[in-house]
Design a protein around this motif. Structure first.
Motif, PDB file in Angstrom:
ATOM      1  N   THR A   4      48.361  14.645  23.723  1.00 18.27           N
ATOM      2  CA  THR A   4      47.008  14.222  23.369  1.00 18.27           C
ATOM      3  C   THR A   4      47.103  12.876  22.671  1.00 18.27           C
ATOM      4  O   THR A   4      47.932  12.691  21.772  1.00 18.27           O
ATOM      5  CB  THR A   4      46.348  15.238  22.417  1.00 18.27           C
ATOM      6  N   ARG A   5      46.275  11.938  23.069  1.00 21.36           N
ATOM      7  CA  ARG A   5      46.284  10.614  22.450  1.00 21.36           C
ATOM      8  C   ARG A   5      45.290  10.587  21.294  1.00 21.36           C
ATOM      9  O   ARG A   5      44.147  11.016  21.448  1.00 21.36           O
ATOM     10  CB  ARG A   5      45.929   9.539  23.484  1.00 21.36           C
ATOM     11  N   VAL A   6      45.756  10.087  20.154  1.00 23.09           N
ATOM     12  CA  VAL A   6      44.898   9.995  18.973  1.00 23.09           C
ATOM     13  C   VAL A   6      45.032   8.597  18.369  1.00 23.09           C
ATOM     14  O   VAL A   6      46.011   7.892  18.609  1.00 23.09           O
ATOM     15  CB  VAL A   6      45.247  11.064  17.917  1.00 23.09           C
ATOM     16  N   GLU A   7      44.042   8.214  17.582  1.00 21.37           N
ATOM     17  CA  GLU A   7      44.077   6.964  16.827  1.00 21.37           C
ATOM     18  C   GLU A   7      44.105   7.338  15.348  1.00 21.37           C
ATOM     19  O   GLU A   7      43.167   7.963  14.843  1.00 21.37           O
ATOM     20  CB  GLU A   7      42.842   6.114  17.133  1.00 21.37           C
ATOM     21  N   VAL A   8      45.170   6.967  14.676  1.00 19.62           N
ATOM     22  CA  VAL A   8      45.360   7.360  13.283  1.00 19.62           C
ATOM     23  C   VAL A   8      44.996   6.190  12.366  1.00 19.62           C
ATOM     24  O   VAL A   8      45.577   5.104  12.494  1.00 19.62           O
ATOM     25  CB  VAL A   8      46.817   7.784  13.035  1.00 19.62           C
ATOM     26  N   PRO A   9      44.053   6.373  11.440  1.00 22.36           N
ATOM     27  CA  PRO A   9      43.757   5.299  10.480  1.00 22.36           C
ATOM     28  C   PRO A   9      45.013   4.918   9.700  1.00 22.36           C
ATOM     29  O   PRO A   9      45.745   5.791   9.236  1.00 22.36           O
ATOM     30  CB  PRO A   9      42.703   5.930   9.554  1.00 22.36           C
ATOM     31  N   SER A  10      45.279   3.616   9.595  1.00 24.23           N
ATOM     32  CA  SER A  10      46.492   3.151   8.938  1.00 24.23           C
ATOM     33  C   SER A  10      46.202   1.918   8.103  1.00 24.23           C
ATOM     34  O   SER A  10      45.315   1.121   8.441  1.00 24.23           O
ATOM     35  CB  SER A  10      47.568   2.826   9.982  1.00 24.23           C
ATOM     36  N   GLU A  11      46.969   1.742   7.036  1.00 25.77           N
ATOM     37  CA  GLU A  11      46.850   0.547   6.210  1.00 25.77           C
ATOM     38  C   GLU A  11      47.572  -0.646   6.825  1.00 25.77           C
ATOM     39  O   GLU A  11      47.513  -1.757   6.290  1.00 25.77           O
ATOM     40  CB  GLU A  11      47.397   0.833   4.811  1.00 25.77           C
ATOM     41  N   ASN A  12      48.250  -0.437   7.930  1.00 25.77           N
ATOM     42  CA  ASN A  12      48.894  -1.533   8.653  1.00 25.77           C
ATOM     43  C   ASN A  12      47.844  -2.595   8.985  1.00 25.77           C
ATOM     44  O   ASN A  12      46.762  -2.269   9.481  1.00 25.77           O
ATOM     45  CB  ASN A  12      49.521  -0.988   9.939  1.00 25.77           C
ATOM     46  N   PRO A  13      48.117  -3.887   8.730  1.00 27.78           N
ATOM     47  CA  PRO A  13      47.164  -4.946   9.065  1.00 27.78           C
ATOM     48  C   PRO A  13      46.757  -4.954  10.534  1.00 27.78           C
ATOM     49  O   PRO A  13      45.699  -5.495  10.880  1.00 27.78           O
ATOM     50  CB  PRO A  13      47.910  -6.224   8.694  1.00 27.78           C
ATOM     51  N   LEU A  14      47.584  -4.341  11.401  1.00 21.50           N
ATOM     52  CA  LEU A  14      47.238  -4.273  12.823  1.00 21.50           C
ATOM     53  C   LEU A  14      46.129  -3.265  13.102  1.00 21.50           C
ATOM     54  O   LEU A  14      45.601  -3.222  14.203  1.00 21.50           O
ATOM     55  CB  LEU A  14      48.476  -3.916  13.648  1.00 21.50           C
ATOM     56  N   VAL A  90      56.198   1.430   8.544  1.00 27.26           N
ATOM     57  CA  VAL A  90      56.329   2.566   7.615  1.00 27.26           C
ATOM     58  C   VAL A  90      54.945   3.030   7.169  1.00 27.26           C
ATOM     59  O   VAL A  90      54.709   4.239   6.996  1.00 27.26           O
ATOM     60  CB  VAL A  90      57.220   2.201   6.414  1.00 27.26           C
ATOM     61  N   GLN A  91      54.020   2.104   7.020  1.00 30.00           N
ATOM     62  CA  GLN A  91      52.637   2.492   6.710  1.00 30.00           C
ATOM     63  C   GLN A  91      52.052   3.339   7.836  1.00 30.00           C
ATOM     64  O   GLN A  91      51.333   4.315   7.580  1.00 30.00           O
ATOM     65  CB  GLN A  91      51.788   1.244   6.488  1.00 30.00           C
ATOM     66  N   ASP A  92      52.377   2.984   9.079  1.00 30.41           N
ATOM     67  CA  ASP A  92      51.912   3.785  10.220  1.00 30.41           C
ATOM     68  C   ASP A  92      52.462   5.210  10.156  1.00 30.41           C
ATOM     69  O   ASP A  92      51.741   6.187  10.395  1.00 30.41           O
ATOM     70  CB  ASP A  92      52.356   3.138  11.538  1.00 30.41           C
ATOM     71  N   ILE A  93      53.751   5.329   9.869  1.00 27.89           N
ATOM     72  CA  ILE A  93      54.380   6.650   9.834  1.00 27.89           C
ATOM     73  C   ILE A  93      53.805   7.495   8.700  1.00 27.89           C
ATOM     74  O   ILE A  93      53.494   8.682   8.878  1.00 27.89           O
ATOM     75  CB  ILE A  93      55.907   6.504   9.708  1.00 27.89           C
ATOM     76  N   ASP A  94      53.651   6.877   7.544  1.00 31.49           N
ATOM     77  CA  ASP A  94      53.015   7.576   6.416  1.00 31.49           C
ATOM     78  C   ASP A  94      51.600   8.019   6.785  1.00 31.49           C
ATOM     79  O   ASP A  94      51.191   9.145   6.483  1.00 31.49           O
ATOM     80  CB  ASP A  94      52.986   6.650   5.206  1.00 31.49           C
ATOM     81  N   ALA A  95      50.865   7.138   7.458  1.00 29.91           N
ATOM     82  CA  ALA A  95      49.493   7.472   7.863  1.00 29.91           C
ATOM     83  C   ALA A  95      49.484   8.662   8.823  1.00 29.91           C
ATOM     84  O   ALA A  95      48.616   9.532   8.741  1.00 29.91           O
ATOM     85  CB  ALA A  95      48.828   6.264   8.510  1.00 29.91           C
ATOM     86  N   CYS A  96      50.473   8.706   9.726  1.00 33.53           N
ATOM     87  CA  CYS A  96      50.539   9.824  10.675  1.00 33.53           C
ATOM     88  C   CYS A  96      50.849  11.138   9.956  1.00 33.53           C
ATOM     89  O   CYS A  96      50.304  12.180  10.306  1.00 33.53           O
ATOM     90  CB  CYS A  96      51.585   9.530  11.742  1.00 33.53           C
ATOM     91  N   ALA A  97      51.705  11.077   8.952  1.00 29.80           N
ATOM     92  CA  ALA A  97      51.998  12.287   8.173  1.00 29.80           C
ATOM     93  C   ALA A  97      50.748  12.772   7.454  1.00 29.80           C
ATOM     94  O   ALA A  97      50.437  13.971   7.452  1.00 29.80           O
ATOM     95  CB  ALA A  97      53.126  12.015   7.185  1.00 29.80           C
ATOM     96  N   ARG A  98      50.026  11.839   6.855  1.00 32.35           N
ATOM     97  CA  ARG A  98      48.810  12.220   6.133  1.00 32.35           C
ATOM     98  C   ARG A  98      47.732  12.710   7.101  1.00 32.35           C
ATOM     99  O   ARG A  98      46.962  13.637   6.778  1.00 32.35           O
ATOM    100  CB  ARG A  98      48.311  11.040   5.299  1.00 32.35           C
ATOM    101  N   TYR A  99      47.682  12.123   8.291  1.00 31.86           N
ATOM    102  CA  TYR A  99      46.738  12.584   9.318  1.00 31.86           C
ATOM    103  C   TYR A  99      47.032  14.040   9.697  1.00 31.86           C
ATOM    104  O   TYR A  99      46.108  14.875   9.765  1.00 31.86           O
ATOM    105  CB  TYR A  99      46.857  11.683  10.548  1.00 31.86           C
ATOM    106  N   LEU A 100      48.298  14.350   9.929  1.00 32.13           N
ATOM    107  CA  LEU A 100      48.662  15.721  10.296  1.00 32.13           C
ATOM    108  C   LEU A 100      48.283  16.702   9.190  1.00 32.13           C
ATOM    109  O   LEU A 100      47.755  17.787   9.463  1.00 32.13           O
ATOM    110  CB  LEU A 100      50.165  15.793  10.582  1.00 32.13           C
ATOM    111  N   LYS A 101      48.525  16.316   7.954  1.00 35.45           N
ATOM    112  CA  LYS A 101      48.182  17.215   6.845  1.00 35.45           C
ATOM    113  C   LYS A 101      46.671  17.361   6.681  1.00 35.45           C
ATOM    114  O   LYS A 101      46.189  18.427   6.287  1.00 35.45           O
ATOM    115  CB  LYS A 101      48.846  16.717   5.560  1.00 35.45           C
ATOM    116  N   SER A 102      45.931  16.319   7.039  1.00 37.60           N
ATOM    117  CA  SER A 102      44.470  16.429   6.978  1.00 37.60           C
ATOM    118  C   SER A 102      43.930  17.395   8.032  1.00 37.60           C
ATOM    119  O   SER A 102      42.808  17.890   7.910  1.00 37.60           O
ATOM    120  CB  SER A 102      43.828  15.051   7.171  1.00 37.60           C
TER     121      SER A 102
END
Length: 229
Positions: A4-14, A90-102
């Motif tokens: 499944t494709r998802v878009e995870v909110p991230s603090e990455n400037p990208l 690393v911000q992306d990876i952290d964001a993905c972890a927090r997304y999963l926990k949410s």
């Protein structure tokens, strides 16, 4: 198993991080983030994430750190890796972890290979969102990211090849120095080396070593079953 494709909110400037999820988040309380090699999110790493999901019965998620770019040769892979903003990754990876926990996941692990191995170490050094990590043959270079390993509070299981020639990244002098730092800081860790070269767990690599691959993955499954359940 289709992702499944998802878009995870991230603090990455990208901006948001695209990601692929294997498995049903609502059916488990455990997840593993699988971090790409320098090639990008190619078919190989997707196959690895799918297999891990099937073997563990956990959800797996691959962050697309290159935002859709996939290298087809070593020259392109080198350019993509060189251009990668490691702090943003690393911000992306952290964001993905927090997304999963949410979404109801209780514990999140991270594993990665080569560049992804180094990033799995980095995320547990810089953030507290990942609960255990199993890096393969990669250590953050100071030129890419400054990491104070005394900050690591979660279990690590490290896998390196004794014949690895990637000097300054995952060769024997590099991983021995890294291991000594983990010991000195009292980090909870397991450390395994194999009679193999770099990328020994990648079936598409000329360095693929089936015995090392099978043993390292069996150890990884046992590790995550211990710390993510």
């Amino acid at each position: 198993m289709s992702p499944t494709r998802v878009e995870v909110p991230s603090e990455n400037p990208l901006g948001p991080c695209p990601a692929l999820v294997f498995g049903d988040i609502s059916s488990t309380k455990s997840a593993i983030i699988v971090i790409q090699e320098w090639w990008g999110v190619n078919q190989h790493i997707q196959g690895v994430a799918q297999m891990i999901a099937e073997k563990t019965k956990f959800v797996t998620l691959i962050p697309d750190l290159y935002r859709g770019k996939v290298a087809l040769d070593r020259e392109a892979a080198g350019h993509y890796s060189k251009d990668l903003n490691w702090e943003g990754a690393v911000q992306d990876i952290d964001a993905c972890a927090r997304y999963l926990k949410s979404k109801g996941i209780n514990k999140v692990g991270a594993t990665g290979f080569c560049q992804g191995g180094a990033l799995s170490i980095a995320v547990v050094t810089l953030y507290q969102s990942v609960d255990a990590a199993a890096p393969f043959y990669g250590i953050p270079r100071p030129a890419n990211l400054t990491c104070d390993y005394s900050n690591i509070k979660v279990p690590l299981q490290c896998h390196f090849g004794e014949k690895d020639q990637a000097a300054g990244f995952s060769s024997k002098p590099d991983y021995e120095a890294f291991q000594a730092k983990l010991e000195g800081y009292g980090v909870p860790f397991e450390f395994y080396t194999y009679d193999a070269g770099h990328a020994f767990a990648n079936k598409t690599s000329e360095n693929f070593n089936e015995a090392a691959y099978e043993l390292s993955f069996s150890r990884m499954y046992e590790f995550f079953n211990k710390y993510l359940i």
